[in-house]
Scaffold this active site. Structure first.
Site, PDB file in Angstrom:
ATOM      1  N   CYS A  13       0.846  -1.189   0.000  1.00 28.03           N
ATOM      2  CA  CYS A  13       0.000   0.000   0.000  1.00 28.03           C
ATOM      3  C   CYS A  13       0.881   1.239   0.000  1.00 28.03           C
ATOM      4  O   CYS A  13       2.113   1.160   0.047  1.00 28.03           O
ATOM      5  CB  CYS A  13      -0.935   0.013   1.212  1.00 28.03           C
ATOM      6  SG  CYS A  13      -0.061   0.167   2.777  1.00 28.03           S
ATOM      7  N   ASP A 419       7.131  29.173 -31.771  1.00 28.64           N
ATOM      8  CA  ASP A 419       8.234  29.657 -32.589  1.00 28.64           C
ATOM      9  C   ASP A 419       7.825  29.473 -34.048  1.00 28.64           C
ATOM     10  O   ASP A 419       7.046  28.571 -34.374  1.00 28.64           O
ATOM     11  CB  ASP A 419       9.496  28.840 -32.273  1.00 28.64           C
ATOM     12  CG  ASP A 419      10.615  29.108 -33.256  1.00 28.64           C
ATOM     13  OD1 ASP A 419      10.967  30.279 -33.431  1.00 28.64           O
ATOM     14  OD2 ASP A 419      11.117  28.138 -33.854  1.00 28.64           O
ATOM     15  N   GLU A 453      24.524  28.960 -58.095  1.00 26.58           N
ATOM     16  CA  GLU A 453      24.458  28.575 -56.669  1.00 26.58           C
ATOM     17  C   GLU A 453      25.186  27.267 -56.356  1.00 26.58           C
ATOM     18  O   GLU A 453      25.282  26.882 -55.195  1.00 26.58           O
ATOM     19  CB  GLU A 453      22.992  28.426 -56.240  1.00 26.58           C
ATOM     20  CG  GLU A 453      22.222  29.728 -56.171  1.00 26.58           C
ATOM     21  CD  GLU A 453      22.551  30.537 -54.918  1.00 26.58           C
ATOM     22  OE1 GLU A 453      23.496  30.174 -54.190  1.00 26.58           O
ATOM     23  OE2 GLU A 453      21.865  31.542 -54.686  1.00 26.58           O
ATOM     24  N   SER A 456      27.714  27.690 -53.632  1.00 33.05           N
ATOM     25  CA  SER A 456      27.469  28.685 -52.581  1.00 33.05           C
ATOM     26  C   SER A 456      27.234  28.075 -51.201  1.00 33.05           C
ATOM     27  O   SER A 456      27.736  28.586 -50.198  1.00 33.05           O
ATOM     28  CB  SER A 456      26.262  29.559 -52.951  1.00 33.05           C
ATOM     29  OG  SER A 456      25.046  28.835 -52.785  1.00 33.05           O
ATOM     30  N   GLY A 486      25.620  39.965 -48.560  1.00 30.84           N
ATOM     31  CA  GLY A 486      24.505  40.901 -48.464  1.00 30.84           C
ATOM     32  C   GLY A 486      23.925  41.304 -49.796  1.00 30.84           C
ATOM     33  O   GLY A 486      22.979  42.107 -49.846  1.00 30.84           O
ATOM     34  N   ILE A 498      26.607  35.508 -64.897  1.00 32.32           N
ATOM     35  CA  ILE A 498      25.307  35.289 -64.260  1.00 32.32           C
ATOM     36  C   ILE A 498      25.283  36.103 -62.972  1.00 32.32           C
ATOM     37  O   ILE A 498      26.184  35.986 -62.135  1.00 32.32           O
ATOM     38  CB  ILE A 498      25.076  33.802 -63.932  1.00 32.32           C
ATOM     39  CG1 ILE A 498      25.119  32.943 -65.188  1.00 32.32           C
ATOM     40  CG2 ILE A 498      23.742  33.614 -63.201  1.00 32.32           C
ATOM     41  CD1 ILE A 498      25.048  31.446 -64.902  1.00 32.32           C
ATOM     42  N   GLY A 501      20.844  37.727 -57.229  1.00 33.71           N
ATOM     43  CA  GLY A 501      20.832  38.390 -55.934  1.00 33.71           C
ATOM     44  C   GLY A 501      19.716  39.402 -55.802  1.00 33.71           C
ATOM     45  O   GLY A 501      18.679  39.315 -56.477  1.00 33.71           O
ATOM     46  N   ASP A 618      11.525  24.366 -31.515  1.00 37.23           N
ATOM     47  CA  ASP A 618      12.257  23.230 -32.072  1.00 37.23           C
ATOM     48  C   ASP A 618      13.415  22.789 -31.190  1.00 37.23           C
ATOM     49  O   ASP A 618      14.156  21.885 -31.541  1.00 37.23           O
ATOM     50  CB  ASP A 618      12.751  23.530 -33.493  1.00 37.23           C
ATOM     51  CG  ASP A 618      13.659  24.752 -33.547  1.00 37.23           C
ATOM     52  OD1 ASP A 618      14.118  25.192 -32.479  1.00 37.23           O
ATOM     53  OD2 ASP A 618      13.893  25.272 -34.650  1.00 37.23           O
TER      54      ASP A 618
END
Length: 735
Positions: A13, A419, A453, A456, A486, A498, A501, A618
Site C-alpha cells: 500500500c 516559434d 548557386e 554557394s 549581403g 550570371i 541576388g 524546435d
C-alpha cells in the site's frame, strides 16, 4: 549527483512506500527519494561520497521489503509475474479451506471434533496469508510505523485468536463461551477476500506499465555487422559506435545510426507514433527498433545501449511515471496518518460500545470491521496509476511527458506561443515562383540560377539546387564564382556573367530593376524572399522562395482556439514575413524581430501578466524560452529527444501532438480526480458505517466479511478506472 533506481517487491500500500521513503531520507548523503508504489521502484538522488547502492539496498531490506537486484527488465517482469502467480495460488487455497470451514461451522452439532476441524482449517488459511502478519509486525518493529498489513494483521488476527481462546474455553467447559460465537470462518474469509483483492490489484498494476513493456520488447537481441568484408551476427550488447551494420527487409534496426549505403522505407510508428513509413537514403538517420520495410541498407552505428532513442524514451517514460504530481500531495498527507487514525477509531469504537453496554463480541466485531474496511491502498494508487497509464498513452502517440507535474498542468495553459521557423514552418526555404523575362523558359531560368548557386552552400542556393534536381536538370559548375555578402552571387558561365541576388547587386552593376519592381513588391508582400536573375547584363527572370508552413500547423492552431487557448507566434523574422505566416494560420498575435536571447523575456512578460504560458519550439535556439514557460514543448523530430529544457517532447514533426498533449492532460486529471474522490469517499463513508454509526437508528451492523470484500475491491476499482484510460482517443482521431 547520481540517481539510481531500485526495484522493490513486497509493498502492499501507499504506507509501505512512505515507510521506505522515510527510512531512506534518514541516510546521510541521500538528497531526494521518491518511492512509487504502483511501479514498485525507488528513485534516489544521493551523494556517492557519503553512501552507496549496497547500503541503500540494505536499508530497504531492513525496513522489511525485498530488493530485486537484477536491472534487466525481463527479470523485473518475471518477479512481478511470480508475485501475481503466488497471490493467485494463495487465494485459491484460502478460498477452498474457507468454504470447507463454512460448511463445518454451519453443522448443527458443535462437539470438540468440529471445533478442532474449524481450528485446523482456519489455521491453514492464516498460514497461507502469513505474509500480511509478518509484514505487519515488521512495519511496527523495523519502520516504526503501521501500514495496511498492520490493519489486516490486527483485524484478522483478532478474529482468529479470539476464536482460539473461545475454543479452548468451550473445550474446558466454560459456560460464558459457546461454539456459535466463533469467528474462524470470518477470519478465513477476511483473508481470502484480501488475497483476492491483492491478486487483482497486482494484475491490474502490471497493466499500467504496459507501454514500457511494449517499448522494451522492441529491442532486438542481435545485430549483423560487417568485419573485413564478412557479415557477422553478434549480440546487441557487443555493438559499438562505428560498427557498420546491415539491415535486411523485415528486420528491426538494432541501434541508431546513419545510412552509408542503400535505400529503404522504414516504419518508425512504434517509436515516434508516425504511421507512414519514412524513406531513408545515404546520410539519413535511422532509429533502433524501427522496422525496415523494403530494401536492404548499411549504416554506421552512432548511438548504442543507453544512448539510443529507444533507451532514452524508456528512461523518460519511467521517470515521468515515477514522480508525484502535485495533486497527490493531499493523498500523501492523508496516507501518512491514515493507519494510526484508523487504529484509534477501531480502538475507541471498541471501548465506546462496551461502555454503552454492548457485549464483548459485539464490540470486537466493530473493532475488526473498522480495521478491515479501511483502505489506504485506494489513496496510494489513485494518482500514480493514472499517471502511468497517461504517460504510456502519450508515448504511444510519440509524445514524451517528462514529469507528472507537466501532465497535471499542461491543460491549464491559457496562452500557447509558437516559434515560427522550424516549428510552424519547415525551416527550409522552398521555391514558390519562377517568373521569366524575355525569351527564356522557366527551366532555363532555374538552370542558370542553379549553376550560379552550385558552390554557394547558402540555404536559398540549396533550395534552388533541390528544385533543379527535382526537375531533372543537369547542373554544370560555373567557370568562376564570386560571393557578394549581403547582395548575391556573380558567376562566369561560358561567354557571359550570371548575376543572382537582390536589388543592391544589380544597382552596383548598373542594371535597372524598375521594370520588374511591381512584380518584386507583389511577391515580397506575400512574405517571400525574391531573387533576381541576370545574364549578359540583362534581367532574365525572378525566383521567389518561402519558408513553407508545415502540414497540420493550421489544424493545430484551430484546435487550440477551440480549446479556448490564445495562440501567439514569436519569430526573429521581419514583421511583414511574420504577418503573412500568421494570416495563413489564423494566428492573431505576432511578436516579430525578436532575437533568440530575447524570446525568454517575452515569455516572462506574459507570465508577469498573470497568464499560464506554453512555449512550443524546435529545441535549438528556443531553449531559454522553453525553460521560462510554464510548460515547454519541444519538437524532437524523432531523434534529439533529450531536450532538457522542455517538459514535453513531440517525437513527430506534427504540431497536432501539442494539442493531444494538452487534451491528454485534461483527460488524465479528470481520471485522477475521479480516483481521489472515490478513494476519499469510500473511506469517509465506510469507516463510520463499520464503526456502527447506523446501528442505533436502524440496527444495521456491517458484517466483517462484507467489509473485507469492499476493501478488496476498492483499490481494484481505482486501478481499473485508470486502466479505462487506454480507451482514450485524441481530438484528431475518429471516436
Amino acid at each position: 549527483m547520481p540517481r539510481i533506481t531500485i526495484n522493490i517487491s513486497g509493498m502492499h500500500c501507499a504506507s509501505c512506500a512512505l515507510n521506505i521513503e522515510n527510512a531512506l531520507k534518514k541516510v546521510k548523503g541521500v538528497k531526494d527519494v521518491n518511492v512509487n508504489f504502483t511501479l514498485e521502484r525507488a528513485f534516489i538522488d544521493y551523494d556517492a561520497q557519503n553512501t552507496d547502492l549496497s547500503f541503500l539496498e540494505n536499508i530497504i531490506e531492513k525496513t522489511g521489503y525485498r530488493v530485486i537486484k537484477s536491472a534487466a527488465y525481463a527479470d523485473q517482469e518475471e518477479a512481478r509475474q511470480k508475485e501475481i502467480a503466488s497471490l493467485r495460488i494463495k487465494f485459491i487455497v484460502s478460498l477452498l479451506f474457507s468454504l470447507l470451514l463454512m460448511y463445518f461451522s454451519m453443522r448443527m452439532e458443535s462437539g470438540r471434533i468440529i471445533l478442532l476441524i474449524q481450528f485446523i482449517l482456519a489455521t491453514i488459511v492464516i498460514i497461507t496469508g502469513r505474509q500480511f502478519f509478518i509484514d505487519g509486525v515488521n512495519a511496527i518493529l523495523r519502520a516504526h510505523n503501521a501500514d495496511m498489513n498492520t490493519l489486516v494483521a490486527l483485524g484478522v488476527g483478532s478474529a482468529y485468536f479470539y476464536s482460539v481462546i473461545a475454543s479452548i474455553a468451550v473445550w474446558m467447559g466454560q459456560a460464558y463461551f459457546h461454539a456459535a460465537g466463533l469467528y474462524y470462518e470470518t477470519a478465513a474469509f477476511l483473508l481470502s477476500f484480501i488475497l483476492l483483492g491483492k491478486f487483482l490489484e497486482a494484475a491490474a498494476k502490471g497493466k499500467t506499465s504496459q507501454a514500457i513493456r511494449r517499448l522494451m520488447e522492441l529491442q532486438v537481441k542481435t545485430a549483423t555487422i560487417v568485419e573485413d568484408t564478412f557479415e557477422k551476427k553478434i549480440p546487441i550488447e557487443e555493438v559499438v559506435v562505428g560498427n557498420i551494420v546491415i539491415v535486411k527487409p523485415g528486420e528491426r534496426i538494432p541501434v541508431d545510426g546513419i545510412v552509408m549505403q542503400g535505400y529503404s522505407a522504414v516504419d518508425e510508428s512504434m517509436i515516434t507514433g508516425e504511421s507512414v513509413p519514412v524513406e531513408k537514403g545515404i546520410g539519413d538517420e535511422v532509429i533502433g527498433a524501427a522496422i525496415n520495410r523494403t530494401g536492404s541498407f548499411m549504416f554506421k552505428a552512432t548511438k548504442v545501449g543507453k544512448d539510443t532513442v529507444l533507451a532514452q524514451i524508456v528512461r523518460l517514460v519511467e521517470e515521468a511515471q515515477a514522480f508525484k504530481a502535485p495533486i497527490q500531495q493531499l493523498a500523501d498527507q492523508v496516507a501518512a496518518s491514515f493507519v494510526p487514525t484508523v487504529l484509534l477509531i477501531a480502538f475507541w469504537g471498541f471501548i465506546a460500545w462496551v461502555v454503552m453496554g454492548q457485549s464483548f463480541v459485539f464490540a470486537l466485531t466493530i473493532f475488526i470491521t473498522v480495521l478491515i474496511i479501511a483502505c489506504p491502498c485506494a489513496l496510494g494508487v489513485a494518482t500514480p496509476t493514472a499517471v502511468a497509464v497517461a504517460t504510456g498513452i502519450g508515448a504511444s502517440h510519440g509524445i514524451l511527458i517528462k514529469n507528472a507535474m507537466s501532465l497535471e498542468f499542461a491543460h491549464q495553459v491559457q496562452v500557447v506561443v509558437f516559434d515560427k521557423t522550424g516549428t510552424l514552418t519547415k525551416g527550409k526555404p522552398q521555391i514558390t515562383d519562377i517568373i521569366t523575362s524575355g525569351a527564356y523558359t522557366e527551366k532555363e531560368i532555374l538552370e542558370y540560377a542553379a549553376i550560379a548557386e552550385k558552390r554557394s552552400g547558402h540555404p536559398l542556393g540549396e533550395a534552388i539546387m533541390k528544385h533543379a534536381e527535382y526537375n531533372y536538370i543537369d547542373i554544370p559548375g560555373p567557370d568562376d564564382f564570386t560571393y557578394m555578402p549581403g547582395k548575391g552571387i556573380i558567376a562566369q558561365y561560358k561567354d557571359g556573367l550570371i548575376l543572382l541576388g537582390n536589388r543592391k547587386l544589380f544597382s552596383q552593376n548598373n542594371i535597372d530593376t524598375s521594370l520588374i519592381e511591381n512584380k518584386l513588391s507583389a511577391l515580397e508582400k506575400e512574405g517571400k524572399t525574391v531573387i533576381i536573375l541576370g545574364y549578359k547584363n540583362a534581367i532574365i527572370g525572378i525566383i521567389a522562395a518561402a519558408d513553407m508552413v508545415k502540414n497540420y500547423s493550421k489544424e493545430a492552431v484551430l484546435a487550440l482556439k477551440k480549446m479556448g487557448k490564445k495562440v501567439m507566434m514569436i519569430t526573429g523574422d521581419n514583421e511583414k514575413t511574420a504577418q503573412v505566416i500568421a494570416s495563413q494560420l489564423n494566428i492573431d498575435s505576432v511578436l516579430a524581430q525578436v532575437m533568440p536571447q530575447d524570446k525568454a523575456n517575452e515569455i516572462k512578460k506574459l507570465k508577469d501578466a498573470g497568464l499560464k504560458v506554453a512555449m512550443v519550439g524546435d529545441g535549438i535556439n528556443d531553449a531559454p524560452a522553453l525553460a521560462q514557460a510554464d510548460i515547454g514543448i519541444a519538437l524532437g523530430a524523432g531523434m534529439d529527444i533529450a531536450i532538457e529544457s522542455a517538459d514535453i517532447v513531440l517525437l513527430k514533426d506534427d504540431l497536432r501532438d501539442a494539442v493531444v498533449a494538452m487534451d491528454l492532460s485534461r483527460y488524465a486529471m479528470k481520471k485522477i480526480k475521479q480516483n481521489l474522490f472515490w478513494a476519499f469517499f469510500y473511506n469517509i463513508i465506510c469507516i463510520p458505517i463499520a464503526a456502527g454509526v447506523l446501528y442505533p437508528f436502524s440496527k444495521f451492523l456491517l458484517n466483517p466479511v462484507i467489509a473485507s470484500a469492499a476493501m478488496a475491491f476498492s483499490s481494484v476499482s481505482v486501478v481499473t478506472n485508470s486502466l479505462l484510460m487506454r480507451r482514450y482517443r485524441s481530438p484528431f482521431e475518429s471516436k
